[in-house]
Design a protein around this motif. Structure first.
Motif, PDB file in Angstrom:
ATOM      1  N   LEU A  36       0.792  -1.285  -0.071  1.00  0.00           N
ATOM      2  CA  LEU A  36       0.046  -0.096   0.122  1.00  0.00           C
ATOM      3  C   LEU A  36       0.806   1.174  -0.016  1.00  0.00           C
ATOM      4  CD1 LEU A  36      -2.830  -1.280   2.557  1.00  0.00           C
ATOM      5  CD2 LEU A  36      -3.236  -0.561   0.275  1.00  0.00           C
ATOM      6  N   LEU A  37       1.988   1.207   0.606  1.00  0.00           N
ATOM      7  CA  LEU A  37       2.968   2.478   0.544  1.00  0.00           C
ATOM      8  C   LEU A  37       4.380   1.909   0.019  1.00  0.00           C
ATOM      9  CD1 LEU A  37       2.425   3.654   4.196  1.00  0.00           C
ATOM     10  CD2 LEU A  37       1.754   4.769   2.174  1.00  0.00           C
ATOM     11  N   HIS A  38       4.926   2.900  -0.571  1.00  0.00           N
ATOM     12  CA  HIS A  38       6.197   2.726  -1.402  1.00  0.00           C
ATOM     13  C   HIS A  38       7.122   3.819  -1.080  1.00  0.00           C
ATOM     14  CE1 HIS A  38       3.982  -0.380  -3.593  1.00  0.00           C
ATOM     15  NE2 HIS A  38       3.197   0.403  -3.593  1.00  0.00           N
ATOM     16  N   PRO A  39       7.524   3.938   0.365  1.00  0.00           N
ATOM     17  CA  PRO A  39       8.365   5.203   0.556  1.00  0.00           C
ATOM     18  C   PRO A  39       9.635   5.133   0.140  1.00  0.00           C
ATOM     19  CG  PRO A  39       8.491   3.679   2.438  1.00  0.00           C
ATOM     20  CD  PRO A  39       7.400   2.951   1.448  1.00  0.00           C
ATOM     21  N   THR A  59      -5.718   8.685   2.107  1.00  0.00           N
ATOM     22  CA  THR A  59      -6.590   7.844   1.377  1.00  0.00           C
ATOM     23  C   THR A  59      -7.009   6.756   2.006  1.00  0.00           C
ATOM     24  OG1 THR A  59      -5.800   8.903  -0.559  1.00  0.00           O
ATOM     25  CG2 THR A  59      -6.946   6.732  -0.822  1.00  0.00           C
ATOM     26  N   ILE A  60      -5.839   5.806   2.661  1.00  0.00           N
ATOM     27  CA  ILE A  60      -6.007   4.512   3.190  1.00  0.00           C
ATOM     28  C   ILE A  60      -6.815   4.692   4.274  1.00  0.00           C
ATOM     29  CG2 ILE A  60      -4.846   2.647   4.352  1.00  0.00           C
ATOM     30  CD1 ILE A  60      -2.539   3.152   2.478  1.00  0.00           C
ATOM     31  N   LEU A  61      -6.700   5.829   5.210  1.00  0.00           N
ATOM     32  CA  LEU A  61      -7.283   5.857   6.362  1.00  0.00           C
ATOM     33  C   LEU A  61      -8.858   6.372   6.091  1.00  0.00           C
ATOM     34  CD1 LEU A  61      -4.856   7.981   8.573  1.00  0.00           C
ATOM     35  CD2 LEU A  61      -5.714   5.603   9.006  1.00  0.00           C
ATOM     36  N   LEU A  62      -9.074   7.018   5.112  1.00  0.00           N
ATOM     37  CA  LEU A  62     -10.429   7.571   4.547  1.00  0.00           C
ATOM     38  C   LEU A  62     -11.210   6.114   4.171  1.00  0.00           C
ATOM     39  CD1 LEU A  62     -10.136  10.758   2.731  1.00  0.00           C
ATOM     40  CD2 LEU A  62     -11.409  10.327   4.819  1.00  0.00           C
ATOM     41  N   LEU A  68     -13.720  -0.501   4.526  1.00  0.00           N
ATOM     42  CA  LEU A  68     -12.957  -1.455   3.541  1.00  0.00           C
ATOM     43  C   LEU A  68     -11.687  -1.907   4.133  1.00  0.00           C
ATOM     44  CD1 LEU A  68     -13.463   0.856   0.276  1.00  0.00           C
ATOM     45  CD2 LEU A  68     -14.693  -1.021   1.429  1.00  0.00           C
ATOM     46  N   GLY A  69     -11.529  -3.220   3.957  1.00  0.00           N
ATOM     47  CA  GLY A  69     -10.290  -3.800   4.319  1.00  0.00           C
ATOM     48  C   GLY A  69      -9.020  -3.484   3.642  1.00  0.00           C
ATOM     49  N   LEU A  70      -7.849  -3.670   4.058  1.00  0.00           N
ATOM     50  CA  LEU A  70      -6.566  -3.489   3.430  1.00  0.00           C
ATOM     51  C   LEU A  70      -6.454  -3.903   1.939  1.00  0.00           C
ATOM     52  CD1 LEU A  70      -4.129  -3.349   6.497  1.00  0.00           C
ATOM     53  CD2 LEU A  70      -5.410  -1.342   5.211  1.00  0.00           C
ATOM     54  N   ASN A  71      -6.940  -5.222   1.884  1.00  0.00           N
ATOM     55  CA  ASN A  71      -6.952  -5.883   0.604  1.00  0.00           C
ATOM     56  C   ASN A  71      -7.734  -5.102  -0.452  1.00  0.00           C
ATOM     57  OD1 ASN A  71      -4.701  -7.964   1.615  1.00  0.00           O
ATOM     58  ND2 ASN A  71      -6.442  -9.275   2.136  1.00  0.00           N
ATOM     59  N   SER A  75      -6.389  -3.109  -3.762  1.00  0.00           N
ATOM     60  CA  SER A  75      -6.968  -3.675  -5.168  1.00  0.00           C
ATOM     61  C   SER A  75      -7.629  -2.129  -5.679  1.00  0.00           C
ATOM     62  CB  SER A  75      -8.288  -4.579  -5.011  1.00  0.00           C
ATOM     63  OG  SER A  75      -7.859  -5.749  -4.707  1.00  0.00           O
ATOM     64  N   LEU A  76      -8.236  -1.135  -4.857  1.00  0.00           N
ATOM     65  CA  LEU A  76      -8.931  -0.111  -5.388  1.00  0.00           C
ATOM     66  C   LEU A  76      -7.580   0.959  -5.814  1.00  0.00           C
ATOM     67  CD1 LEU A  76     -11.933   0.415  -3.160  1.00  0.00           C
ATOM     68  CD2 LEU A  76     -11.733   0.157  -5.383  1.00  0.00           C
ATOM     69  N   THR A  77      -6.441   0.900  -5.080  1.00  0.00           N
ATOM     70  CA  THR A  77      -5.667   1.969  -4.983  1.00  0.00           C
ATOM     71  C   THR A  77      -4.318   1.554  -6.192  1.00  0.00           C
ATOM     72  OG1 THR A  77      -4.445   1.530  -3.093  1.00  0.00           O
ATOM     73  CG2 THR A  77      -5.983   2.886  -2.869  1.00  0.00           C
ATOM     74  N   THR A  78      -4.550   0.523  -6.512  1.00  0.00           N
ATOM     75  CA  THR A  78      -3.498  -0.023  -7.740  1.00  0.00           C
ATOM     76  C   THR A  78      -3.825   0.115  -9.137  1.00  0.00           C
ATOM     77  OG1 THR A  78      -4.057  -2.249  -7.128  1.00  0.00           O
ATOM     78  CG2 THR A  78      -2.089  -1.445  -6.174  1.00  0.00           C
ATOM     79  N   GLY A  79      -4.736   0.915  -9.589  1.00  0.00           N
ATOM     80  CA  GLY A  79      -5.056   1.236 -10.832  1.00  0.00           C
ATOM     81  C   GLY A  79      -6.397   0.513 -11.311  1.00  0.00           C
ATOM     82  N   ALA A  80      -7.122   0.113 -10.239  1.00  0.00           N
ATOM     83  CA  ALA A  80      -8.388  -0.614 -10.534  1.00  0.00           C
ATOM     84  C   ALA A  80      -9.169   0.224 -11.509  1.00  0.00           C
ATOM     85  CB  ALA A  80      -9.332  -0.805  -9.371  1.00  0.00           C
TER      86      ALA A  80
END
Length: 139
Positions: A36-39, A59-62, A68-71, A75-80
């Motif tokens: 989810l993060l790529h520092p 975004t993750i916190l919202l 919504l769960g982390l998985n 899925s939503l934040t990796t270009g769905a």
């Protein structure tokens, strides 16, 4: 994919970013392990978080606050695409609508009891109507 826009920040360390959002540092490490993060990293290998990372954490916190769960968030934040997004969010929205309807019904029952003039709450018109609806017969 590392954060490329630090918005003029030198980059926050993991402790500073965690504190900014009221999180424990291990939460950010877990999110990183989940993809989810790529520092970025400094010369010493320490994580450095820029403006894009702050946006990502917000975004993750919202999305977590929306239930919504982390998985799912990954899925939503990796270009769905739109269809995938609808397939993911449609059932979540329906579940939330059901939860809201149940909460409204509970509130109606509780407010009916608060506004009832009878000593015995089972004699209140609102209570009796709800019981009649549940039983399915007319009294």
């Amino acid at each position: 994919m590392k954060s490329s826009d630090d918005g003029g920040l030198d980059g926050l360390g993991i402790g500073a970013l965690a504190a900014r959002f009221g999180l424990a540092a291990h939460v950010l490490r877990h999110w990183e392990a989940m993809g989810l993060l790529h520092p970025g990293r400094d010369a010493g290998g320490r994580r450095r978080y820029g403006a894009d990372d702050l946006t990502r954490v917000a975004t993750i916190l919202l999305l977590k606050e929306a239930g919504l769960g982390l998985n799912t968030i990954r899925s939503l934040t990796t270009g769905a695409d739109r269809a995938t997004r609808h397939a993911i969010l449609g059932p979540a929205a329906e579940e939330l609508r059901s939860t809201i309807a149940a909460a409204r019904a509970s509130l109606e029952l509780i407010e009916g009891g608060l506004n009832c003039d009878f000593e015995d709450v089972t004699q209140c018109p609102n209570y009796r109507r709800l019981i009649t609806e549940r039983v399915g017969t007319t009294q």
